[in-house]
Design a protein around this motif. Structure first.
Motif, PDB file in Angstrom:
ATOM      1  N   VAL A  91       2.509  10.443  -1.237  1.00  0.00           N
ATOM      2  CA  VAL A  91       1.459  10.255  -2.862  1.00  0.00           C
ATOM      3  C   VAL A  91       0.991  11.403  -3.491  1.00  0.00           C
ATOM      4  O   VAL A  91       0.242  12.425  -3.008  1.00  0.00           O
ATOM      5  CB  VAL A  91       0.571   8.852  -2.505  1.00  0.00           C
ATOM      6  N   ASN A 132      -2.135   2.450  -4.284  1.00  0.00           N
ATOM      7  CA  ASN A 132      -0.548   1.867  -5.440  1.00  0.00           C
ATOM      8  C   ASN A 132      -0.064   0.786  -5.458  1.00  0.00           C
ATOM      9  O   ASN A 132       0.921   0.247  -6.715  1.00  0.00           O
ATOM     10  CB  ASN A 132       0.083   1.984  -3.788  1.00  0.00           C
ATOM     11  N   THR A 137       3.808   3.902  -8.136  1.00  0.00           N
ATOM     12  CA  THR A 137       4.257   4.992  -7.020  1.00  0.00           C
ATOM     13  C   THR A 137       4.422   6.019  -8.636  1.00  0.00           C
ATOM     14  O   THR A 137       5.829   6.487  -8.390  1.00  0.00           O
ATOM     15  CB  THR A 137       5.115   4.978  -6.501  1.00  0.00           C
TER      16      THR A 137
END
Ligand code: DHB
Ligand code: FE
Length: 316
Positions: A91, A132, A137
């Motif tokens: 991420v 998230n 995303t």
């Protein structure tokens, strides 16, 4: 002047992060969880916060049993993603807001809350999973994030009352920041769950629903709840919910509950998610209402749109 427009609670179950990272979100088990956040993603895309303050707990990633700050504020410009055993989650790095964080630190510490300040800190799933759930995303997180790590891992965690009052101090701090910023506060973790011991797997939906009701309407009832009651009713890890009271303390007394989602289980945990908007600081006014007004939809059309969205508004 900066202002807090809304508060969000969200689960931080690590398996939710694993489902995202391993592309399993459309499996029926996980779809049920992610579906509950679809409207929330739309909501936050409309609100477009300039900064999010994310109250979460570290899971022996940045800290360990050697060092356990009760309240640790992230004042860095960047927070790298922690390696929790499988490599860092894929991420984006979390960008901070050092100016607002330093202002909060000064205001809150001079208000007699002794925060630990972290100029360097990695963040784990406790912070990235809620991001998230709310933002999906993306390649980059859409706004800077100020992490506030709370010890709920090793006894004694702070009391709910202390957490609520810290939220109050954060509200005051944000409102005295001169720049015009729209801030959303996240309270993460919960709801009922116990991960180990004889009662592992415990979920108490009745308790969870009452907690959500009180969070909106009567948080003063929750601030008096002691740790033993959390643990007895919501399991050993249910005590994470004291973090939600920081979020609630940072909001006004009267709020609008604009969305609620509850599902069981996700991993070992009851997922509870709520969105609360401040009435006077323009949560809805500044966000959802503005684009609607611009699009000049007629009142009946707006009514039908609201009904379609099935947004639940509960007056506190
Ligand atoms: C789980 C939930 C948590 O809140 C956590 O910190 C770790 C694990 C779980 O449900 O598995
Ligand atoms: Fe947890």
């Amino acid at each position: 002047m900066a202002r807090i427009v809304a508060g969000v609670t969200s689960s931080h179950v690590p398996a939710i992060g694993a489902a995202i990272d391993n592309h399993r979100t459309s499996e029926p088990y996980w779809q049920r969880v992610f579906e509950g956040f679809e409207r929330s993603k739309e909501w936050i895309a409309k609100v477009k916060p300039d900064v999010c303050i994310v109250v979460y707990n570290d899971h022996a990633s940045a800290f360990s049993v050697e060092m356990i700050p009760t309240f640790a504020l992230g004042t860095a410009a960047e927070f790298p993603i922690a390696d929790e055993g499988w490599g860092p989650r894929p991420v984006p790095v979390v960008k901070g807001h050092p100016q607002l964080a330093a202002h909060i630190a000064q205001s809150v510490i001079l208000d007699e809350f002794d925060l630990t300040l972290c100029n360097k800190m990695e963040v784990d799933h406790g912070l990235t999973v809620p991001l998230n759930l709310m933002f999906g995303t993306p390649k980059e997180w859409p706004c800077p994030v100020i992490p506030l790590a709370v010890n709920v891992v090793m006894f004694p965690p702070p009391t709910g009352n202390r957490c609520f009052n810290l939220g109050r101090a954060i509200k005051k701090a944000v409102e005295s920041y001169p720049e015009d910023l729209k801030v959303v506060v996240f309270g993460t973790g919960g709801m009922s769950h116990q991960i180990s011991g004889q009662r592992a797997g415990l979920i108490n939906s009745k308790f969870d629903h009452a907690f959500l009701d009180n969070l909106t309407r009567n948080p003063q009832k929750l601030v008096r709840m002691d740790h033993l009651e959390y643990m007895r009713e919501a399991g050993a890890e249910g005590v994470e919910m004291v973090m939600w009271l920081i979020m609630r303390g940072a909001l006004e007394d009267k709020v609008d509950e604009v969305y609620r989602f509850y599902t069981v289980p996700a991993s070992n945990t009851a997922v509870g998610h709520i969105i609360l908007e401040n009435r006077s600081k323009g949560g809805r006014k500044a966000a959802a209402r503005k684009p609607a007004a611009k699009s000049r939809k007629s009142a009946p059309k707006l009514k039908r749109a609201a009904a379609r969205q099935k947004i639940q508004r509960i007056r506190s």
